[in-house]
Design an enzyme around this catalytic site. Sequence first.
Site, short mmCIF file in Angstrom:
data_model
loop_
_atom_site.label_atom_id
_atom_site.label_comp_id
_atom_site.label_asym_id
_atom_site.label_seq_id
_atom_site.Cartn_x
_atom_site.Cartn_y
_atom_site.Cartn_z
N GLU A 126 1.45 1.24 -11.19
CA GLU A 126 2.89 1.36 -10.87
C GLU A 126 3.55 2.52 -11.61
OE1 GLU A 126 5.18 -2.09 -10.07
OE2 GLU A 126 3.39 -3.33 -9.76
N GLY B 242 -16.96 -6.42 -35.81
CA GLY B 242 -18.06 -6.40 -34.84
C GLY B 242 -17.95 -7.52 -33.81
N ILE C 234 -5.58 -0.70 -3.72
CA ILE C 234 -4.56 -1.68 -3.33
C ILE C 234 -4.96 -3.09 -3.81
CG2 ILE C 234 -3.17 -2.62 -1.45
CD1 ILE C 234 -2.94 0.51 -2.06
N THR C 235 -4.09 -3.68 -4.60
CA THR C 235 -4.31 -5.04 -5.10
C THR C 235 -4.30 -6.00 -3.90
OG1 THR C 235 -3.28 -4.42 -7.17
CG2 THR C 235 -3.43 -6.78 -6.73
N ILE D 240 -9.44 -5.92 -36.04
CA ILE D 240 -9.32 -7.08 -36.93
C ILE D 240 -10.52 -8.01 -36.77
CG2 ILE D 240 -7.95 -9.19 -37.32
CD1 ILE D 240 -5.43 -7.42 -36.86
N GLY E 178 0.79 -1.22 0.00
CA GLY E 178 0.00 0.00 0.00
C GLY E 178 0.82 1.27 0.00
#
Length: 383
Positions: free
Chosen positions: A363, A340, A157-158, A337, A124
Amino acid sequence: MNFQEQETIAAIRTMVRDFAAQEMAPHVLEWDEAQHFPRDLFRRMGELGLMGMLVPEAYGGSGLGYHEYAAAIEELAATCGAIGLSMAAHNSLCTNHILTFGNESQKERYLPALASGEHVGAWGLTEAGTGSDAMRMRCTAVKEGDEWVLSGTKNWITHGISAEVVVVLARTGELLDSHGITAFVVERGTPGFRGGKKENKLGMRASETAELIFEDCRIPDAQRLGDVGEGFIQAMKILDGGRISIAALSLGIAQGAFNAARNYAKEREQFGQPIAHFQGIGFKLADMAVGLETSRLLIAKACDCKERGGDVTRFGAMAKYHASEECVRIATEAIQIFGGYGYTKDFPVEKFFRDSKLCTIGEGTSEIQKLVISRGLVARGTE
Ligand SMILES: Cc1cc2nc3c(=O)[nH]c(=O)nc-3n(C[C@H](O)[C@H](O)[C@H](O)COP(=O)(O)OP(=O)(O)OC[C@H]3O[C@@H](n4cnc5c(N)ncnc54)[C@H](O)[C@@H]3O)c2cc1C
């Protein structure tokens, strides 16, 4: 310069590719849709040695280097960016901070469970008001006797809710003093510490992103990582290595998008022929392939700096900046590419496209990478 990939790296690629095909691919869309963080998958990744890749074997890790680590993240991300992001945050940020700046007893206490996947780690730094400008953080740690009292909230925070071990950066000195921040390790279950709001995100949805909330949270001085006032400098060093993992994450997502688009272009027919035969599509594939290779080379250079000495700050930032911008470009072209069909959830490129954007933000944004690179160039003159 040797462009031949070593056997260990090739073996890691094969192992991770098989794991991703068998244990991730069938579930990634469901996890994405439900924003489900598949906690058990990380225990399985621990068994495969993916949760402590940079941790020495003495602490239960795999004892590998950055080339192997980048290859593993790339392969995971080619199937699911969110799982790659979680692996990167766990290894490069939390685990690596304890490995690099922890003392012997902290390493013995925390690294084995992190490396086995029994524990998931979080790191964190960011707060609601301070992302790029982390030095202005408001979360504080005040010394009272032999304890520190943590107060404040970390955002974005992951693994903010699920992590059992959290490295947190908190203000212990004056605002804007680069020596006014200190790092601590906090365990889940410590009174006064809890996870908060989980973000509802555009992409990387299977990677949990949440608040860390500290309210009069008391931890012993033994949970301080390194010296008082060294936290910000530690964090910048951790981010140098972390950016290599985000570059690898970017490359993996881009490779996944490219593979899908190339296969589709060979199969999809319009005007009586596969669309890959149209120069307009073939040139897109060529530009995408060049972007993959230039990213791969810069990542290898940054890994080399990390392993053998070199300007990791500069080349980590260059690899992250280039690979992440290429990732967004390649994922966007992949949708084009597919036409739709690419705009639906029936094909994987829609998810690669959504996941790709995080890479230019997490990061350190692309703008911050350019600041890091340009400041280094100016400071070191004509090098
Ligand atoms: C999915 C996800 C996971 C994350 N995981 C973690 C984690 O585990 N731990 C953690 O600590 N953080 C984490 N973060 C936070 C992430 O690192 C920050 O979002 C990032 O650093 C940017 O900060 P910000 O979002 O506050 O944007 P800001 O700093 O507010 O930036 C907003 C815009 O202004 C630009 N900008 C800012 N300053 C400058 C400047 N000086 N020059 C030019 N442009 C500038 C930025 O480039 C950006 O375009 C995560 C974020 C996300 C989205």
